[in-house]
Scaffold this active site. Structure first.
Site, short mmCIF file in Angstrom:
data_model
loop_
_atom_site.label_atom_id
_atom_site.label_comp_id
_atom_site.label_asym_id
_atom_site.label_seq_id
_atom_site.Cartn_x
_atom_site.Cartn_y
_atom_site.Cartn_z
N HIS A 104 0.84 -1.20 0.00
CA HIS A 104 0.00 0.00 0.00
C HIS A 104 0.88 1.24 0.00
O HIS A 104 1.83 1.34 0.78
CB HIS A 104 -0.91 0.01 1.24
CG HIS A 104 -1.58 1.33 1.47
ND1 HIS A 104 -1.28 2.15 2.54
CD2 HIS A 104 -2.52 1.99 0.75
CE1 HIS A 104 -2.01 3.25 2.47
NE2 HIS A 104 -2.76 3.18 1.40
N SER A 105 0.58 2.20 -0.88
CA SER A 105 1.24 3.50 -0.90
C SER A 105 2.76 3.32 -1.02
O SER A 105 3.23 2.70 -1.99
CB SER A 105 0.84 4.29 0.34
OG SER A 105 1.13 5.67 0.19
N LEU A 106 3.56 3.81 -0.07
CA LEU A 106 5.01 3.57 -0.13
C LEU A 106 5.29 2.08 -0.27
O LEU A 106 6.17 1.67 -1.04
CB LEU A 106 5.70 4.12 1.12
CG LEU A 106 7.15 3.67 1.33
CD1 LEU A 106 8.06 4.22 0.25
CD2 LEU A 106 7.65 4.07 2.72
N GLY A 108 3.53 -0.08 -1.71
CA GLY A 108 3.24 -0.47 -3.09
C GLY A 108 4.38 -0.09 -4.03
O GLY A 108 4.70 -0.83 -4.96
#
Length: 285
Positions: A104-106, A108
């Site tokens: 997720h986010s970073l 990801g």
């Protein structure tokens, strides 16, 4: 299925640090390694992981400098290569030779680069609100370089009177609802004599000296061999324009995109819906 999280400690002697993690599910089930976002921690998956642990051994890492994991030495800098190296060392320590990877986010961005670096290890790649790192068009490169290297290494630490005050502060800064990030905040705090402070390394909030060019991101994404899935929030996050991510997605050989109404922490806001989408991808890919 283990509904409650099992804490893990993973020694990485080659890097001179150790990582913390949370695990759910049968130790002999197919492994699913999960990577959280910037200034989050393994509890980012506290609502989602138990729903996936029926079929998988979900292991959520605290990335270096986050949660209960060790901070880097004073002479070292946090960057994407460091995070990928630490995740690889953790996977080797856990004896994960082939596994599913979720970010997720970073996390990801790190997962994307990991899958490009070690394609033989990744059976399937699942990404929430991220596909590769934030890039630089070159217009601010010189100023970013100067600002980052001139920035003081140590920053003052804010002290909160209680967990609720810290939760409210994080909600204000991220725009998230308390229920979606409470577990992250609770794991991310440590008590001291006059209140509560963040466990995360303050250096994580300093500017990045250099970012990749978009062309470099494209070249790396083209190296992802595993079936991949990208979940995007609708409406789009200001720093994650869908047009950019869809252009990047065209570089990944086997990637499908889903959208879901909600905020950046979709897996915390709507864990049942995200779990259903993930299970469908894992089954059909």
């Amino acid at each position: 299925m283990t509904a409650t999280a099992e804490p893990l400690r993973i020694a990485l002697p080659g890097l001179g640090l150790d990582l913390a993690a949370l695990a759910w599910g049968d130790a002999h089930a197919p492994p699913l390694l999960a990577l959280h976002g910037w200034l989050d921690n393994a509890a980012s998956f506290a609502a989602l992981a138990p729903l996936l642990a029926v079929q998988y051994r979900v292991i959520a890492l605290d990335l270096p400098g986050h949660g209960h994991s060790a901070h880097l030495p004073a002479c070292a800098r946090y960057d994407l290569a460091l995070f990928v190296t630490a995740v690889h060392a953790a996977a080797c320590a856990l004896r994960l030779t082939r596994f599913r990877l979720l970010g997720h986010s970073l996390g990801g961005a790190v997962a994307s680069l990991y899958a490009a670096a070690f394609p033989a290890q990744i059976a399937q790649l699942a990404l929430i609100e991220a596909l590769g790192p934030i890039a630089d068009d070159g217009s601010a490169t010189l100023q970013r370089w100067r600002d980052a290297l001139a920035m003081p290494v140590a920053k003052s630490v804010r002290v909160f009177s209680d967990v609720e005050q810290a939760l409210a502060a994080r909600c204000r800064s991220t725009g998230q609802q308390p229920g979606a990030i409470r577990a992250i905040v609770e794991r991310g705090l440590r008590p001291q004599h006059d209140g509560w402070v963040w466990r995360s390394d303050a250096r994580l909030t300093t500017a990045t000296p250099l970012r990749m060019a978009e062309s470099q991101v494209h070249a790396l994404l083209a190296g992802i061999a595993a079936p991949a899935w990208l979940l995007l929030a609708e409406p789009e996050s200001p720093y994650l324009p869908h047009a950019l991510l869809r252009t990047r997605a065209a570089r990944v050989p086997h990637l499908v995109i889903d959208t879901l109404a909600g905020g950046h922490h979709l897996h915390g806001e709507q864990p049942a819906r995200v779990a259903a989408l993930l299970r469908a991808f894992f089954r059909d890919a």
